[in-house]
Design a protein around this motif. Structure first.
Motif, PDB file in Angstrom:
ATOM      1  N   GLN A  10      -2.188   3.266   0.020  1.00 44.20           N
ATOM      2  CA  GLN A  10      -1.535   1.970  -0.132  1.00 44.20           C
ATOM      3  C   GLN A  10      -0.042   2.044   0.151  1.00 44.20           C
ATOM      4  O   GLN A  10       0.585   1.008   0.423  1.00 44.20           O
ATOM      5  CB  GLN A  10      -1.750   1.423  -1.548  1.00 44.20           C
ATOM      6  N   GLN A  11       0.514   3.254   0.064  1.00 38.38           N
ATOM      7  CA  GLN A  11       1.948   3.399   0.309  1.00 38.38           C
ATOM      8  C   GLN A  11       2.270   3.388   1.803  1.00 38.38           C
ATOM      9  O   GLN A  11       3.436   3.280   2.185  1.00 38.38           O
ATOM     10  CB  GLN A  11       2.452   4.700  -0.339  1.00 38.38           C
ATOM     11  N   ARG A  12       1.229   3.489   2.643  1.00 35.42           N
ATOM     12  CA  ARG A  12       1.435   3.493   4.093  1.00 35.42           C
ATOM     13  C   ARG A  12       0.751   2.310   4.779  1.00 35.42           C
ATOM     14  O   ARG A  12       0.969   2.069   5.954  1.00 35.42           O
ATOM     15  CB  ARG A  12       0.893   4.790   4.703  1.00 35.42           C
ATOM     16  N   LYS A  13      -0.098   1.609   4.056  1.00 35.80           N
ATOM     17  CA  LYS A  13      -0.847   0.492   4.631  1.00 35.80           C
ATOM     18  C   LYS A  13      -0.728  -0.727   3.727  1.00 35.80           C
ATOM     19  O   LYS A  13      -0.502  -0.603   2.524  1.00 35.80           O
ATOM     20  CB  LYS A  13      -2.340   0.846   4.768  1.00 35.80           C
ATOM     21  N   THR A  14      -0.891  -1.902   4.321  1.00 39.63           N
ATOM     22  CA  THR A  14      -1.024  -3.100   3.499  1.00 39.63           C
ATOM     23  C   THR A  14      -2.409  -3.072   2.857  1.00 39.63           C
ATOM     24  O   THR A  14      -3.299  -2.324   3.274  1.00 39.63           O
ATOM     25  CB  THR A  14      -0.885  -4.369   4.356  1.00 39.63           C
ATOM     26  N   LYS A  15      -2.609  -3.899   1.844  1.00 40.40           N
ATOM     27  CA  LYS A  15      -3.908  -3.930   1.177  1.00 40.40           C
ATOM     28  C   LYS A  15      -5.005  -4.356   2.152  1.00 40.40           C
ATOM     29  O   LYS A  15      -6.135  -3.839   2.099  1.00 40.40           O
ATOM     30  CB  LYS A  15      -3.859  -4.870  -0.027  1.00 40.40           C
ATOM     31  N   LYS A  16      -4.694  -5.265   3.037  1.00 40.52           N
ATOM     32  CA  LYS A  16      -5.675  -5.691   4.038  1.00 40.52           C
ATOM     33  C   LYS A  16      -6.024  -4.549   4.975  1.00 40.52           C
ATOM     34  O   LYS A  16      -7.200  -4.329   5.310  1.00 40.52           O
ATOM     35  CB  LYS A  16      -5.132  -6.880   4.824  1.00 40.52           C
ATOM     36  N   GLU A  17      -5.014  -3.819   5.424  1.00 40.65           N
ATOM     37  CA  GLU A  17      -5.257  -2.685   6.312  1.00 40.65           C
ATOM     38  C   GLU A  17      -6.063  -1.601   5.611  1.00 40.65           C
ATOM     39  O   GLU A  17      -6.979  -1.012   6.199  1.00 40.65           O
ATOM     40  CB  GLU A  17      -3.926  -2.109   6.803  1.00 40.65           C
ATOM     41  N   LEU A  18      -5.722  -1.326   4.359  1.00 40.31           N
ATOM     42  CA  LEU A  18      -6.450  -0.306   3.604  1.00 40.31           C
ATOM     43  C   LEU A  18      -7.892  -0.719   3.384  1.00 40.31           C
ATOM     44  O   LEU A  18      -8.815   0.111   3.500  1.00 40.31           O
ATOM     45  CB  LEU A  18      -5.764  -0.067   2.256  1.00 40.31           C
ATOM     46  N   SER A  19      -8.111  -1.989   3.093  1.00 38.16           N
ATOM     47  CA  SER A  19      -9.467  -2.478   2.878  1.00 38.16           C
ATOM     48  C   SER A  19     -10.308  -2.300   4.140  1.00 38.16           C
ATOM     49  O   SER A  19     -11.458  -1.840   4.087  1.00 38.16           O
ATOM     50  CB  SER A  19      -9.437  -3.950   2.463  1.00 38.16           C
ATOM     51  N   HIS A  53      -8.857  -5.458  -4.001  1.00 39.69           N
ATOM     52  CA  HIS A  53      -8.202  -6.769  -4.008  1.00 39.69           C
ATOM     53  C   HIS A  53      -8.127  -7.353  -5.407  1.00 39.69           C
ATOM     54  O   HIS A  53      -7.464  -8.377  -5.616  1.00 39.69           O
ATOM     55  CB  HIS A  53      -8.949  -7.727  -3.076  1.00 39.69           C
ATOM     56  N   SER A  69       2.222   8.072  -7.276  1.00 35.71           N
ATOM     57  CA  SER A  69       2.955   7.182  -6.393  1.00 35.71           C
ATOM     58  C   SER A  69       4.433   7.548  -6.358  1.00 35.71           C
ATOM     59  O   SER A  69       4.950   8.256  -7.236  1.00 35.71           O
ATOM     60  CB  SER A  69       2.785   5.727  -6.850  1.00 35.71           C
TER      61      SER A  69
END
Length: 397
Positions: A80-89, A140, A216
């Protein structure tokens, strides 16, 4: 030579080291599967048939799967520190499906060496993959809801042992994949073998995801060390209390045996298939304590384990093929067999090796060490390649 330090990047190095250690230990169990004479004759945790050396050879490998799944959850949170939540999902969804596909193709072939598909096995890669697919939706939710879901699953799924479905029952297949585990006949000449129903492993991955918050950026390392130790110690104490009472947490109660050592073995003999609450506490409690201690560890001794820990899927697939190949070649040479005489049907042999054929535990340990040493340079080279390239597909391997 200056010693490597685990303090410089505790979020990365300590996790990689612990993951690498359990990957190495994991190879011991799979070497035993293919090389030990009694591997497919009886369960090494059967108190009536096992020996202390055989029992603990199997028992120590219990730490591998839960640690691997738990740390996968931690790694997801760190993503999550490198991606948005949408990207991670989206990544979790696609990578999870990719892992399931690998389980039923590449990994399966390495285990059985056949393309008959007389059996499909649902192992840890499947459990990780389907858990990632579900986690792709759960991330989410508010953090508290995610944590609550993980706690409820891990603490409560043992209650589902009260429900046992039969093959003729509705939803037998679905329930087997979710929690019950076992064998499912899907055609006259094909069945599913499900040692890893995914629900307990989903709970473990969710808890790992939530604990990832402690790794984190900006989180106080001293506080993390304290929290890891206290949480691990609490898990160990809870395991001991629940296990002593035989009240809840494992469908197989312990019992007094013929001597003190076997009684201890019975006490430690928790249920892995499906992973019980006590199995989870017994394994992850010490792992959390070890992660706490690794926060301030400084030694070059851990460097090889770090390599394995950074390329777990690559190592996992290679080690199956290598162990299996060596076992088959050794069998053919010692028994004077040609490849045309080998039968790789699961209903006849395990990967071509007849039931009851094999070697002593000493040979198992020698082969295990040789396999790990042989794989190290390949893993080291792949790790170097992966560390210096940013192609998108590398994140799926």
């Amino acid at each position: 030579m200056q010693a490597d330090t685990l303090v410089e990047k505790p979020r990365i190095s300590s996790i990689d080291v612990v993951r690498g250690v359990v990957m190495v230990i994991m190879a011991l169990d799979h070497t035993r599967d293919f090389f030990h004479a009694d591997a497919n004759v009886f369960d090494p945790t059967d108190m009536e048939k096992t020996s202390p050396v055989l029992f603990f050879t199997r028992w120590i490998t219990h730490y591998c799967a839960p640690t691997f799944v738990f740390l996968s959850g931690v790694s997801v949170y760190l993503g999550q520190q490198r991606k948005t939540k949408k990207e991670l999902s989206g990544f979790l969804l696609t990578r999870g499906l990719w892992l399931v596909l690998l389980e039923f193709t590449v990994v399966r072939l390495g285990i059985f060496f056949n393309l008959y598909y007389d059996v499909t096995i649902f192992q840890v890669i499947w459990a990780i993959g389907i858990s990632m697919v579900i986690l792709s939706a759960l991330i989410h939710l508010p953090f508290g809801a995610i944590l609550g879901t993980g706690v409820v699953i891990t603490l409560g799924h043992n209650l589902l042992h009260l429900i046992q479905l039969k093959p003729e029952d509705n939803f037998f297949l679905v329930y087997t994949l979710i929690h019950q585990g076992g064998f499912v006949t899907v055609a006259p000449d094909h069945f599913f073998m499900v040692p890893y129903p995914f629900l307990p492993w989903l709970g473990i991955m969710i808890l790992g995801y939530c604990l990832g918050n402690w790794y984190s950026k900006g989180f106080d390392p001293a506080l993390r060390k304290k929290l890891l130790f206290r949480t691990g110690a609490f898990a160990v104490i809870l395991f001991i209390v629940l296990r002593i009472t035989n009240f809840y947490g494992d469908p197989a109660p312990w019992a007094t045996q013929k001597n003190a050592l076997f009684t201890i073995m019975s006490f430690l003999n928790t249920t892995k298939y499906p992973a019980s609450l006590l199995y989870t506490l017994m394994t992850l409690g010490p792992v959390l304590i070890i992660l706490s201690l690794m926060e301030t560890s400084r030694t070059s001794f851990w460097k090889p384990f770090t390599v394995f820990g950074r390329v777990p899927l690559f190592y996992y697939i290679l080690h199956f093929y290598l162990i299996h190949l060596v076992s088959v070649v050794a069998y053919m040479i010692l028994q004077g067999k040609s490849i045309s005489e080998m039968d790789f049907h699961f209903t006849v042999n395990f990967g071509g090796i007849p039931t009851g054929y094999g070697y002593s535990l000493l040979i198992v340990y020698l082969v295990w060490i040789s396999v790990v040493l042989f794989l190290y340079p390949f893993c080291k080279r792949y790790n170097e390649f992966k560390s210096t390239h940013r192609e998108w597909w590398l994140s799926y391997l």
